[in-house]
Structures are given as structure tokens and as C-alpha cells.
Enzyme design. Sequence first.
Site, PDB file in Angstrom:
ATOM      1  N   ASN A   1      39.123  42.491  73.981  1.00  0.00           N
ATOM      2  CA  ASN A   1      37.860  41.959  73.957  1.00  0.00           C
ATOM      3  C   ASN A   1      37.063  41.810  75.220  1.00  0.00           C
ATOM      4  O   ASN A   1      37.664  41.701  76.140  1.00  0.00           O
ATOM      5  CB  ASN A   1      38.122  40.548  73.320  1.00  0.00           C
ATOM      6  CG  ASN A   1      38.637  40.324  72.140  1.00  0.00           C
ATOM      7  OD1 ASN A   1      38.966  41.262  71.155  1.00  0.00           O
ATOM      8  ND2 ASN A   1      39.213  39.310  71.654  1.00  0.00           N
TER       9      ASN A   1
ATOM     10  N   GLY B   1      45.040  39.445  66.203  1.00  0.00           N
ATOM     11  CA  GLY B   1      43.846  39.840  65.679  1.00  0.00           C
ATOM     12  C   GLY B   1      43.479  41.138  66.255  1.00  0.00           C
ATOM     13  O   GLY B   1      42.309  41.320  66.736  1.00  0.00           O
TER      14      GLY B   1
ATOM     15  N   TYR C   1      24.057  45.227  74.243  1.00  0.00           N
ATOM     16  CA  TYR C   1      24.950  44.455  74.742  1.00  0.00           C
ATOM     17  C   TYR C   1      24.121  43.469  75.416  1.00  0.00           C
ATOM     18  O   TYR C   1      24.663  42.039  75.394  1.00  0.00           O
ATOM     19  CB  TYR C   1      25.413  45.268  75.992  1.00  0.00           C
ATOM     20  CG  TYR C   1      26.538  46.114  75.634  1.00  0.00           C
ATOM     21  CD1 TYR C   1      28.002  45.564  75.020  1.00  0.00           C
ATOM     22  CD2 TYR C   1      26.532  47.420  75.274  1.00  0.00           C
ATOM     23  CE1 TYR C   1      28.817  46.479  74.726  1.00  0.00           C
ATOM     24  CE2 TYR C   1      27.410  48.455  74.918  1.00  0.00           C
ATOM     25  CZ  TYR C   1      28.744  47.745  74.449  1.00  0.00           C
ATOM     26  OH  TYR C   1      29.535  48.592  74.046  1.00  0.00           O
TER      27      TYR C   1
ATOM     28  N   HIS D   1      39.121  46.759  77.991  1.00  0.00           N
ATOM     29  CA  HIS D   1      37.914  47.321  77.541  1.00  0.00           C
ATOM     30  C   HIS D   1      36.598  46.873  78.232  1.00  0.00           C
ATOM     31  O   HIS D   1      35.403  47.009  77.729  1.00  0.00           O
ATOM     32  CB  HIS D   1      37.683  47.298  75.983  1.00  0.00           C
ATOM     33  CG  HIS D   1      38.700  47.889  75.283  1.00  0.00           C
ATOM     34  ND1 HIS D   1      39.095  47.934  73.967  1.00  0.00           N
ATOM     35  CD2 HIS D   1      39.580  48.978  75.709  1.00  0.00           C
ATOM     36  CE1 HIS D   1      39.931  48.671  73.618  1.00  0.00           C
ATOM     37  NE2 HIS D   1      40.399  49.387  74.599  1.00  0.00           N
TER      38      HIS D   1
END
Length: 230
Positions: free
Chosen positions: A87, A170, A53, A104
Site C-alpha cells: 500500500n 488483504g 494521485y 510500491h
Amino acid sequence: MKKLVVLTGAGISAESGLKTFRESDGLWEGHDVMKVASPIGWAKNPELVLDFYNQRRKQGLNAKPNDGHLILKELESYFDVVIVTQNVDNLHEKAGSSNVIHLHGQLFQSRSTKDPSLIYEMEDWQLNLGDTCELGSQLRPNIVWFGEAVPMMEVAMMHAQQADIFLVVGTSLQVYPAAGLIDFVSLNAPKYIVDPNKPETGIYPNLRFVVDKASTGMRKIQEELLREFN
Ligand code: APR
């Protein structure tokens, strides 16, 4: 104003240089996703997860919103826009969108491993072993990993139920519960899906596909929405 609810996924950020996940052989920037984005991965190797991350954040620091994000912001002048995004990047916020729900989690936030309500904004890209919350426990990325509950889903469902128009941009629509959001939208509401690779969906009345990239596809949709519903 009509309510426009938009579900976005990795594809809307592709033209900003952030890679989508499922187009790369099930690997995410070369990593097995279960090793870097699951509670088991975290328990086994937190350093690897933090580093993964950290790299995503480093990449995200300089990423800029593209026309797909910017058009969604522009649409706020004509519609009551709610963005539900899968996203974890902050490109909708960088584009200026005012109502963004992150299903998320968010890349630039950390959270306590002891008390999940303790969430911290991150200015920089690094989160390391030994970085602790105010209770003294290790901080983790504020990301909803595979196998974890999706706390914002209920709010997202409520918006989907109220949508006059629903737009999907998307996303491969393979990850639940997010992919099921469309089922909460009224049957009469027009639905659009923008994606250069048509994702598999159920059959809905009033569903239109725009087989195109987010930037150019959104321009077409913007024209149609303003013509037909404004
Ligand atoms: N414009 C629009 N869509 C695009 C573009 C583009 N320029 N480029 C690729 N796409 C589409 C792909 O065709 C694909 O359908 O974006 C979609 C990306 O799909 P995924 O990689 O599966 O991403 P997403 O649907 O957001 O994944 C859902 O799964 O990886 C986990 O938690 C993570 O939030 C993520 C979730």
C-alpha cells in the site's frame, strides 16, 4: 521474541474507506490503471497522472487506521514485527507501527524525475506540473508504477527468510514480485492469510486461511498468536 513478518495489501485499508483495486473491474477509481500508474501513462499525460494521485492523497489525508492496522501495532509488544506493505497509504504509520517497508512507494512523497534518490515528504495533497526538485526537474509521485523495478524487494526478501511466522492480509496476491514473498519464508514457519475472498496460492505446509475482513480476522489471529507462540 519471535519474528512476525506481515505482507499487507489494499484490503487492509478497505475498512478505512480506501478502495481496493481489483474488485472494481480492473479500473482504479474509474481509471485505466496503465494510464495513471505506468511510465507510459506518465510520458503521455503527466497532468492526468498528477491529478489522479492528488485525488488519492486528498482522500488519504483524513483516512484513519482501522483495527487491522491497530492490531498489527499492538502485536509489537509480543513479537518483532516487520510490515511489508504494497500500500502507498500511510495508515500503518498512523497506527504507530515502527517497522514498515513500502514496496510500491509512498503516496505522501514526491521524487525527482532526474535523480530518483531525491525524495521529498509532502505535507499537503497537491503535486502539480511545474513543481520541481532542487535540480530543477519535474517532481513525480514516489510510487513504483507497473513495469518499474521494486527497489525494496531485496530487503523484504531478507525479512521473509528470517520470519518465524508469516502473515498475509488483504492482498489478492496477483502482483509480482510482492506475491512471491511467501516463497522465501521457511517451510516450517506458520503462515496465515486473512482475506474475505480466499486468494489463490501455492500449496504450503502450515498455511491457514482466515476468511474474514482485516479487522475481525486480525482479532482472531492476534488471539491465536498470543496463545500459541508467545
Ligand atoms: N479486509 C481484508 N481484505 C479485504 C477486505 C477487507 N475488509 N476487503 C477486500 N479485501 C481483499 C480482497 O478480497 C482482495 O483479495 O483485499 C484484496 C485486494 O486485492 P487488490 O485490489 O488486488 O490489491 P493488492 O493485492 O494490494 O494489489 C497489489 O497492485 O494495484 C496494484 O500496486 C498496486 O499495490 C497494489 C498491487
